[in-house]
Motif scaffolding. Sequence first.
Motif, mmCIF file in Angstrom:
data_model
loop_
_atom_site.group_PDB
_atom_site.id
_atom_site.type_symbol
_atom_site.label_atom_id
_atom_site.label_comp_id
_atom_site.label_asym_id
_atom_site.label_seq_id
_atom_site.Cartn_x
_atom_site.Cartn_y
_atom_site.Cartn_z
ATOM 1 N N GLN A 16 33.495 56.201 31.075
ATOM 2 C CA GLN A 16 34.758 55.530 30.740
ATOM 3 C C GLN A 16 35.295 54.756 31.943
ATOM 4 O O GLN A 16 35.825 53.656 31.790
ATOM 5 N N LEU A 17 35.153 55.323 33.143
ATOM 6 C CA LEU A 17 35.615 54.626 34.343
ATOM 7 C C LEU A 17 34.805 53.359 34.600
ATOM 8 O O LEU A 17 35.353 52.341 35.030
ATOM 9 N N LEU A 18 33.513 53.413 34.338
ATOM 10 C CA LEU A 18 32.653 52.247 34.566
ATOM 11 C C LEU A 18 32.823 51.161 33.510
ATOM 12 O O LEU A 18 32.448 50.025 33.747
ATOM 13 N N THR A 19 33.352 51.512 32.361
ATOM 14 C CA THR A 19 33.437 50.535 31.274
ATOM 15 C C THR A 19 34.879 50.147 30.940
ATOM 16 O O THR A 19 35.118 49.588 29.872
ATOM 17 N N ARG A 20 35.786 50.411 31.848
ATOM 18 C CA ARG A 20 37.177 49.999 31.619
ATOM 19 C C ARG A 20 37.248 48.484 31.475
ATOM 20 O O ARG A 20 36.506 47.752 32.124
ATOM 21 N N THR A 21 38.180 48.031 30.667
ATOM 22 C CA THR A 21 38.341 46.589 30.477
ATOM 23 C C THR A 21 39.650 46.072 31.044
ATOM 24 O O THR A 21 39.818 44.858 31.157
ATOM 25 N N GLU A 22 40.580 46.972 31.381
ATOM 26 C CA GLU A 22 41.856 46.552 31.959
ATOM 27 C C GLU A 22 42.166 47.344 33.215
ATOM 28 O O GLU A 22 41.932 48.556 33.265
ATOM 29 N N TYR A 23 42.692 46.626 34.201
ATOM 30 C CA TYR A 23 43.111 47.219 35.469
ATOM 31 C C TYR A 23 44.436 46.592 35.866
ATOM 32 O O TYR A 23 44.732 45.460 35.478
ATOM 33 N N SER A 24 45.181 47.296 36.679
ATOM 34 C CA SER A 24 46.412 46.717 37.222
ATOM 35 C C SER A 24 46.038 45.740 38.328
ATOM 36 O O SER A 24 44.914 45.756 38.847
ATOM 37 N N LEU A 25 46.984 44.915 38.721
ATOM 38 C CA LEU A 25 46.760 43.965 39.807
ATOM 39 C C LEU A 25 46.356 44.692 41.083
ATOM 40 O O LEU A 25 45.408 44.289 41.770
ATOM 41 N N GLU A 26 47.046 45.774 41.399
ATOM 42 C CA GLU A 26 46.734 46.536 42.619
ATOM 43 C C GLU A 26 45.327 47.116 42.574
ATOM 44 O O GLU A 26 44.612 47.102 43.573
ATOM 45 N N GLU A 27 44.932 47.645 41.430
ATOM 46 C CA GLU A 27 43.569 48.180 41.303
ATOM 47 C C GLU A 27 42.537 47.080 41.505
ATOM 48 O O GLU A 27 41.522 47.285 42.183
ATOM 49 N N LEU A 28 42.783 45.902 40.935
ATOM 50 C CA LEU A 28 41.827 44.802 41.053
ATOM 51 C C LEU A 28 41.705 44.298 42.479
ATOM 52 O O LEU A 28 40.640 43.850 42.889
#
Length: 146
Positions: A84-96
């Motif tokens: 699930q962590l490897l296939t996430r499709t959305e992240y916050s700006l800070e995470e990106l």
Amino acid sequence: AVVSTQSTGNKKLAMETVKQYVEELMLAVDPKVYPIDAGHEPIDFTSLFPFWEEREDVKRFSQEKAVTPAVTSGRRTSINTAYQLLTRTEYSLEELRQKPEGVDPAKLEDYLSEEEFMNVFGMHRKEFKELPEWKRNDFKILHKLY
């Protein structure tokens, strides 16, 4: 069982293979299969080999690139959670801005939610895609998404 690979693509493929194998054999819902990164192999894995060389350089490199700290901290993370962590499709700006594993670094903006995309760029995704490439790159640099 343990899945140990280095590249994101290989990790996804290995996890998909294991998940499919488990499903086809109708084994457990969350089998005792744990992803690990090179340099962080548990004793129950390394003891299967007559000789095992511990390499600190591999461990350090792997620690920097880990999917999740649990993978390299000695705690076991289920393959379903790691997948699930490897296939996430959305992240916050800070995470990106941290360039998480599994995202295309050239298209970080594609992983923002619609709402956050609007907040960051002040326009809809479609408008952003219609801008000349140099202008999109300027926006990405401005917001540290490059």
